[in-house]
Scaffold this active site. Structure first.
Site, mmCIF file in Angstrom:
data_model
loop_
_atom_site.group_PDB
_atom_site.id
_atom_site.type_symbol
_atom_site.label_atom_id
_atom_site.label_comp_id
_atom_site.label_asym_id
_atom_site.label_seq_id
_atom_site.Cartn_x
_atom_site.Cartn_y
_atom_site.Cartn_z
ATOM 1 N N ASP A 90 -5.161 4.602 5.180
ATOM 2 C CA ASP A 90 -4.481 3.867 4.117
ATOM 3 C C ASP A 90 -3.179 4.599 3.799
ATOM 4 O OD1 ASP A 90 -4.072 1.862 2.311
ATOM 5 O OD2 ASP A 90 -5.790 2.340 1.037
ATOM 6 N N GLU A 141 -1.340 4.564 0.402
ATOM 7 C CA GLU A 141 -1.005 5.010 -0.951
ATOM 8 C C GLU A 141 -1.264 6.498 -1.154
ATOM 9 O OE1 GLU A 141 -1.712 0.583 -1.366
ATOM 10 O OE2 GLU A 141 -2.756 2.247 -0.382
ATOM 11 N N HIS A 159 -6.963 6.523 -2.142
ATOM 12 C CA HIS A 159 -6.472 6.561 -3.518
ATOM 13 C C HIS A 159 -7.598 6.230 -4.480
ATOM 14 C CE1 HIS A 159 -6.636 2.191 -3.212
ATOM 15 N NE2 HIS A 159 -6.060 2.339 -2.017
ATOM 16 N N HIS A 196 -5.882 1.355 -7.301
ATOM 17 C CA HIS A 196 -6.250 -0.056 -7.244
ATOM 18 C C HIS A 196 -7.456 -0.183 -6.313
ATOM 19 C CE1 HIS A 196 -4.001 0.349 -3.499
ATOM 20 N NE2 HIS A 196 -4.603 -0.756 -3.082
ATOM 21 N N GLU A 208 -12.159 2.007 -3.092
ATOM 22 C CA GLU A 208 -12.281 1.642 -1.683
ATOM 23 C C GLU A 208 -13.022 2.732 -0.914
ATOM 24 O OE1 GLU A 208 -8.260 0.861 -0.525
ATOM 25 O OE2 GLU A 208 -8.048 -0.748 -2.002
#
Length: 275
Positions: free
Chosen positions: A8, A10, A104, A115, A134
């Site tokens: 990912d 972020e 994140h 998020h 996540e």
């Protein structure tokens, strides 16, 4: 030994705000290079410690962010959208470990660009009554396939949560959260050393575990009531509050497929600046 990296953006080195991760911006072009550098440092550590095959699954937004031409040639890159297992595509291919890179904090928590799947419409997600990012969701998927989480990288908030859902994993905080859009960042030369070392150490945990195929429940809370109403039309999904829905699934794979549908329907129900 085959290892997978779920990558990912972020939580990558230096990333702190929207333009850093939105495809097409000048800042995104800059941070694609730093993101690729994080992945390469991790690949190097994995191979140094005995990996024979590394599959990198792009897991951010368009899932076309990493620079293939700059990727360590020993690795393979799974890029592009509409993968059945999304961020965890490849976990079912006989891998002996997975790295969560650039992760994140989840929706509703402190953390750089925190998020869960949707950037701002989701205010909270719960997996079996536990608040879930996540990372926690994907760790549940890894457990279902008997794959240990070897390394988790991101900001300090992401690493704090990972101590609970992946207690044996190596943790690398490439930045310290100040706010959702600010962080104290280590430069790439520093983070590369940390990532490479952690990946090599994480390989000590590589190997097949006993698969954990059990039922799960996911609940999702939105920032507006119409998103709960829109997603409640999905079979098995029930509106359980003004802004909250929930559903049960026979296993984590089915739970995540249903969650993916919920987020897609919710995203499609957003109406301009009013959400």
């Amino acid at each position: 030994m085959r290892i997978m990296i779920s990558a990912d953006m972020e939580g990558a080195t230096g990333v702190t705000w929207t333009d850093d991760v939105v495809p097409g911006t000048e800042q995104w072009q800059r941070f694609r290079r730093l993101f690729t550098g994080d992945v390469n440092a991790t690949i190097a550590g994995l191979f140094d410690a005995g990996a024979t095959d590394v599959l990198v699954n792009e897991a951010h937004s368009s899932q076309r962010n990493l620079l293939l031409e700059d990727l360590d040639p020993r690795a393979r890159l799974l890029t592009g959208r509409h993968k059945p297992l999304s961020m965890m595509q490849g976990i079912d291919s006989g891998v002996s470990g997975v790295v969560f890179l650039g992760y994140h904090a989840g929706a509703g928590f402190d953390g750089v660009l925190s998020h869960t799947y949707l950037e701002n419409q989701i205010t909270g997600v719960w997996l079996d009554d536990i608040p879930a990012s996540e990372g926690r969701l994907n760790a549940g998927m890894a457990a279902e396939y008997g794959v240990p989480v070897l390394v988790v990288t991101g900001d300090d908030k992401a690493c704090d949560e990972a101590r609970d859902y992946a207690p044996d994993a190596e943790l690398v905080a490439v930045k310290e959260c100040v706010s959702r859009y600010a962080a104290i960042c280590l430069p790439p030369a520093r983070t590369a050393e940390l990532l490479k070392s952690a990946a090599a150490d994480g390989m000590k945990q590589a190997g097949r575990l006993h698969p954990e195929q059990v039922p799960h429940r996911i609940e999702v809370e939105f920032d507006a009531s119409h998103l709960a109403q829109a997603t409640a039309v999905i079979p098995t999904v029930e509106q359980i509050g003004t802004r909250r829905v929930g559903f049960d699934a026979a296993d984590m794979t089915e739970a995540m497929k249903a969650f993916k549908v919920v987020t897609a329907i919710a995203a499609g129900a957003v109406q301009g600046i009013y959400g």
